[in-house]
Write a protein that holds these residues in place. Structure first.
Motif, PDB file in Angstrom:
ATOM      1  N   SER A  72     -42.971  49.868  18.214  1.00  0.00           N
ATOM      2  CA  SER A  72     -43.577  51.199  18.318  1.00  0.00           C
ATOM      3  C   SER A  72     -42.558  52.285  18.644  1.00  0.00           C
ATOM      4  O   SER A  72     -42.869  53.479  18.536  1.00  0.00           O
ATOM      5  CB  SER A  72     -44.695  51.198  19.369  1.00  0.00           C
ATOM      6  N   ILE A  78     -45.192  54.338  13.713  1.00  0.00           N
ATOM      7  CA  ILE A  78     -46.492  54.751  14.230  1.00  0.00           C
ATOM      8  C   ILE A  78     -46.827  56.133  13.673  1.00  0.00           C
ATOM      9  O   ILE A  78     -45.994  57.033  13.677  1.00  0.00           O
ATOM     10  CB  ILE A  78     -46.502  54.777  15.770  1.00  0.00           C
ATOM     11  N   ASN A  83     -46.218  55.975  21.295  1.00  0.00           N
ATOM     12  CA  ASN A  83     -46.022  54.593  21.722  1.00  0.00           C
ATOM     13  C   ASN A  83     -47.034  54.279  22.819  1.00  0.00           C
ATOM     14  O   ASN A  83     -47.830  55.144  23.210  1.00  0.00           O
ATOM     15  CB  ASN A  83     -44.588  54.349  22.194  1.00  0.00           C
TER      16      ASN A  83
END
Length: 514
Positions: A72, A78, A83
């Motif tokens: 992440s 992402i 995160n």
């Protein structure tokens, strides 16, 4: 025209106008209304979460980095660039969250244990006493409130060290690591945990990690994905085989050393979409069966029948050395994570212009046909509101696996993030759950051995590749202040679960025979 006929016509016109303007609601069938007493008294109702998505505190308490911690933080992985370093900070706010659950009146709480928090270095290091203490405190606090812990050992994330050291699920070594981790958890928590599941949705993290490459470790090959390394034809089968043997070993340890004295049950949780034929043709009906085999039976047949399903490609048996593969194990229950229904279109005997959505099954899946969606769309692009689908998947599991006990371990409605007031007024989530529960109650009355239902999710949280752009929670979370605010769905769920104290006491203490 006679006056009676005229009056009837005027009434019909009036009803049509009221329907058009939303001022009149037609009488509803049992499929669109639902009450708590339509389920058995000992049926469990709860909420579900996972450690990585809500705990935060990603380096607190001697926890090590997980593969999702690392993944992440890679730019571009992402959707919103976020995160889960903090997310809901459940690690530090779990008492507040238990208060929310107690206020709802749930029977059980499904959560997962962070492998990296309990064994930061896998079997190569010491057990982390701070991690053990956290989950002990969580379990004890739940039990004080009369909430049963429903524990998942692995919900996607593994210690990054195991990936670096030997390649994670591509190595048979992970069987030793997972069984050791499971035994640590059985020993530490099993005296208070009745329900265990080894894995959450292995079909998701295997496919996405080794077929499409969108999840860690990000391995794939053309045409299934665009990765720098991997083999989408070979590696998903190897990873699955190691996972199947990991579950089998952990379950055998539990049954041999812990089950009799602790009195618990152990199962596995599978992501389970329902499929309907795109066209009512023999080819598309066969495509539905292949989709279900590839998406579900591949991961469950070994634990019920001791072998992979007949649909399993024979050349793969040689690759994963299945010559003497017979599992001496069983499932006490099957967890079903059901969100949606889709169409399945044959790509084996027909020409598909789109990439195969289910790879080796040669099936294209979609929620759209002739410009019309199979059900109302949600914030998840491939999730559609189709309540009848829960009857389909439960009936499939009932018939294929001899009515092995089942739990609906996840069912939920996704919202796009937006203004707080809009998110709190989540009437569509309420209608979603009412619709699915109404159908589920009918299936239970028809004899399906379904023993519980968990809403995903208790809280808005980090939603994997979508970050914080999608919200499933009964409670709105302000990710700046971490304040929890009940949505309308939380109020509805609380009212749905409320009942007189005598009936509630029966439900709290009653259990099913194993």
């Amino acid at each position: 025209m006679r006056s009676g006929a005229c009056s009837a016509l005027l009434l019909l016109r009036l009803l049509c106008l009221l329907l058009i303007h939303g001022l009149f609601l037609p009488l509803t069938s049992s499929r669109t209304t639902v009450h708590r007493d339509q389920f058995p008294p000992s049926f469990l109702f709860g909420t579900a979460t996972s450690s990585f998505q809500i705990e935060g505190a990603y380096l607190q308490g001697n926890k090590s980095l997980s593969n999702w911690d690392v993944f992440s933080h890679i730019p571009g992985k992402i959707e919103d660039g976020s995160n889960a370093d903090v997310t809901d900070n459940h690690y530090n706010l779990f008492m507040e969250d238990i208060k929310l659950m107690n206020d709802l009146g749930v029977d059980a709480y499904r959560f997962s244990i962070s492998w990296s928090r309990v064994l930061p270095k896998g079997r190569f290091g010491e057990v982390n006493s701070e991690g053990i203490e956290f989950y002990n405190n969580l379990i004890d606090a739940l039990l004080v409130k009369g909430i049963k812990p429903f524990v998942t050992l692995n919900h996607y994330d593994i210690p990054q060290l195991l990936e670096d050291r030997y390649g994670g699920w591509l190595s048979s070594e992970i069987q030793l690591d997972f069984s050791y981790f499971a035994q640590i958890c059985f020993e530490a928590f099993g005296d208070r945990v009745t329900y265990w599941t080894t894995f959450n949705e292995p079909n998701v993290f295997i496919y996405d990690g080794y077929l499409s490459g969108t999840y860690p470790p990000g391995r794939c090959s053309y045409p299934f994905g665009n990765c720098s390394y991997g083999d989408s034809v070979l590696e998903p089968y190897i990873a699955t085989h190691n996972l199947v043997l990991s579950h089998a070993t952990a379950a055998q340890i539990y049954r041999k050393y812990y089950q009799e004295k602790q009195g618990g049950m152990i199962g596995i949780v599978i992501s389970a979409a329902w499929y309907e034929p795109y066209d009512n043709t023999p080819a598309d009906r066969l495509a539905v069966q292949r989709a279900l085999a590839f998406d579900f039976a591949w991961f469950v047949d070994p634990f019920v029948y001791g072998d992979y399903p007949p649909d399993y490609p024979p050349e793969m048996r040689q690759i994963v050395d299945c010559r003497h593969f017979q599992l001496d194990t069983k499932l006490d229950f099957i967890g079903i994570n059901h969100y949606t229904t889709k169409y399945a279109k044959d790509c084996m005997f027909s020409l598909c212009t789109s990439p195969y959505s289910l790879g080796e099954a040669l099936v294209y899946v979609t929620g759209e046909k002739d410009g019309v969606y199979i059900g109302e769309r949600t914030a998840m692009s491939d999730f559609f509101v189709v309540p009848r689908g829960i009857e389909g998947i439960v009936t499939y599991v009932k018939e294929r696996y001899n009515n092995t006990p089942m739990f609906i371990t996840e069912n939920g409605y996704a919202q796009f993030t937006g203004p707080m007031d809009d998110l709190l007024n989540d009437t569509k989530r309420i209608e979603y759950h009412k619709g699915y529960l109404a159908v589920l109650s009918e299936v239970v009355r028809k004899g399906a051995d379904v023993r519980g239902y968990f809403i995903w999710s208790l809280l808005d949280n980090f939603e994997w590749l979508h970050g914080y752009l999608v919200r499933f929670g009964l409670y709105y979370v302000d990710f700046q202040t971490l304040q929890r605010t009940p949505k309308w769905s939380a109020t509805w769920y609380k009212e749905f679960l409320s009942e007189d104290n005598k009936t509630r006491a029966i439900r709290k203490t009653s259990t099913y025979e194993m």
